[in-house]
Design a protein around this motif. Structure first.
Motif, PDB file in Angstrom:
ATOM      1  N   ALA A   6       0.756  -1.236  -0.092  1.00 40.86           N
ATOM      2  CA  ALA A   6      -0.102   0.004   0.123  1.00 40.86           C
ATOM      3  C   ALA A   6       1.066   1.338  -0.022  1.00 40.86           C
ATOM      4  N   GLU A   7       1.807   1.137   0.796  1.00 37.99           N
ATOM      5  CA  GLU A   7       2.634   2.352   0.899  1.00 37.99           C
ATOM      6  C   GLU A   7       3.536   2.437  -0.535  1.00 37.99           C
ATOM      7  N   THR A   8       3.697   1.294  -1.364  1.00 31.05           N
ATOM      8  CA  THR A   8       4.556   1.473  -2.583  1.00 31.05           C
ATOM      9  C   THR A   8       3.305   2.205  -3.403  1.00 31.05           C
ATOM     10  N   TRP A   9       2.335   1.567  -3.577  1.00 31.63           N
ATOM     11  CA  TRP A   9       1.245   2.201  -4.385  1.00 31.63           C
ATOM     12  C   TRP A   9       0.904   3.759  -4.190  1.00 31.63           C
ATOM     13  N   ASN A  10       1.116   4.231  -3.162  1.00 34.11           N
ATOM     14  CA  ASN A  10       0.993   5.610  -2.629  1.00 34.11           C
ATOM     15  C   ASN A  10       1.865   6.463  -3.128  1.00 34.11           C
ATOM     16  N   LYS A  11       2.994   6.004  -3.169  1.00 35.56           N
ATOM     17  CA  LYS A  11       4.337   6.551  -3.803  1.00 35.56           C
ATOM     18  C   LYS A  11       4.063   6.627  -5.276  1.00 35.56           C
ATOM     19  N   LEU A  12       3.827   5.643  -5.833  1.00 35.82           N
ATOM     20  CA  LEU A  12       3.448   5.592  -7.431  1.00 35.82           C
ATOM     21  C   LEU A  12       2.357   6.527  -7.658  1.00 35.82           C
TER      22      LEU A  12
END
Length: 346
Positions: free
Chosen positions: A248-254
């Motif tokens: 989820a953190e990765t998606w939000n960064k993207l």
């Protein structure tokens, strides 16, 4: 109606976990109100289709609608020559377009490779007309003309790699080919990252890789998640684990970089490096370790209570036991201190 964002999920080698990553990520994004479609482009391995096969309680025929294999003309039916309104299946909160109608379908693999680039491009262009916010394409592993062409057509490409030397080498090789073919925006996610036993380890590792703009996330190897793989409860807990937290953190960064409309609310994950958030919270000890420490503390506390009630005083053996309890508690206290420090920073 705006066109959907097409996200091509690829990997330099097989076994990196890109199918599971695609499915868990798609579900979490859909839970934020987005309309999401999963497409299984891998006619060889069929990872996403296998997940759907288990979801249907292992029905032999998982769909009566057209599949990717039908579009390629390798399943006995060729629908490539005309416009298609794909009728998708429902997989939890998302729609799914399986690779095949039967999970064990025998296909003519030599036929698949004929005009594969042309067919894939035509299929993607049709998908772009569909009424979705995001379409995740779970592509086959490796690098070939199909991977390069689909990456050129899709809006974003996510390359899923592991942290071992072989995976790094194959991922770098894939990225070189994608850059040479003038593909669109490409990002890397490091999956199954080992030796991230604490949240502190995770954040430190993210600081290290943040210097590489193309790496947008590192997903820890989650013992709890993989222990449940294949069980009936797997999909119930899959998007509430530390694996899902990091994803989820990765998606939000993207989403921040690409100005995507749907971000995952991180409040859905109870932040805890201990146990109060529940066994499925994103803690960085596996279930056995957490239960072991809890039971140890419980038995030691019971010993002290019994000793004081029965004998009314401490003896030398009690002092040794107290020292043992202190040594056991120090790592827990350290986690609590770092957790509070992180909380204050926020």
């Amino acid at each position: 109606m705006s066109n959907p964002t097409l996200i091509n999920v690829v990997s330099g080698k097989g076994g990196t976990g890109k199918s599971l990553l695609s499915a868990v990520l798609a579900r979490m994004v859909a839970q934020e109100g987005a309309k999401v479609l999963l497409v299984d482009f891998d006619l060889f391995v069929r990872g996403l289709s296998h997940f759907y096969y288990l979801f249907t309680k292992e029905k032999r025929r998982i769909t009566s609608n057209h599949t990717v294999a039908d579009f390629y003309g390798v399943s006995g039916e060729n629908i490539f020559t005309h416009e298609v309104n794909f009728a998708t299946e429902r997989f939890y909160e998302v729609d799914i377009l399986p690779a095949v109608s039967e999970i064990e379908a025998q296909l003519d693999y030599l036929e698949i490779e004929r005009n594969t680039v042309l067919k894939a491009k035509h299929l993607l262009l049709q998908l772009k007309k569909m009424n979705y916010d995001y379409i995740f394409i779970d592509n086959r592993a490796g690098v070939d003309e199909l991977i390069l062409e689909t990456s050129r057509v899709c809006d974003l490409t996510i390359s899923v790699s592991e942290s071992d030397p072989i995976s790094k080498t194959t991922n770098e090789n894939l990225l070189r080919h994608l850059r040479a073919s003038k593909s669109g925006k490409v990002y890397t996610i490091i999956n199954k990252a080992k030796f991230l036993r604490s949240f502190e380890d995770y954040e430190k590792s993210m600081e290290v890789i943040s210097s590489d703009f193309n790496i947008i996330g590192q997903i820890p190897f989650d013992v709890d998640l993989f222990e449940k793989f294949g069980s009936e409860r797997f999909w119930d807990i899959a998007n509430t684990t530390r694996y899902a937290y990091a994803l989820a953190e990765t998606w939000n960064k993207l989403a921040n970089r690409e100005e995507l409309n749907h971000k995952i609310n991180m409040k859905r994950f109870p932040r805890s490096d201990l146990w109060p958030g529940g066994m499925n919270s994103p803690v960085f000890l596996n279930r056995f370790e957490r239960m072991s420490v809890l039971l140890s503390i419980s038995f030691i506390a019971a010993y002290f209570v019994y000793d004081i009630v029965m004998y009314g005083s401490f003896e030398i053996k009690d002092i040794l036991l107290f020292y043992g309890v202190l040594m056991l508690a120090l790592p827990v206290l350290r986690r609590l201190v770092f957790w509070n420090r992180d909380k204050l920073k926020r």
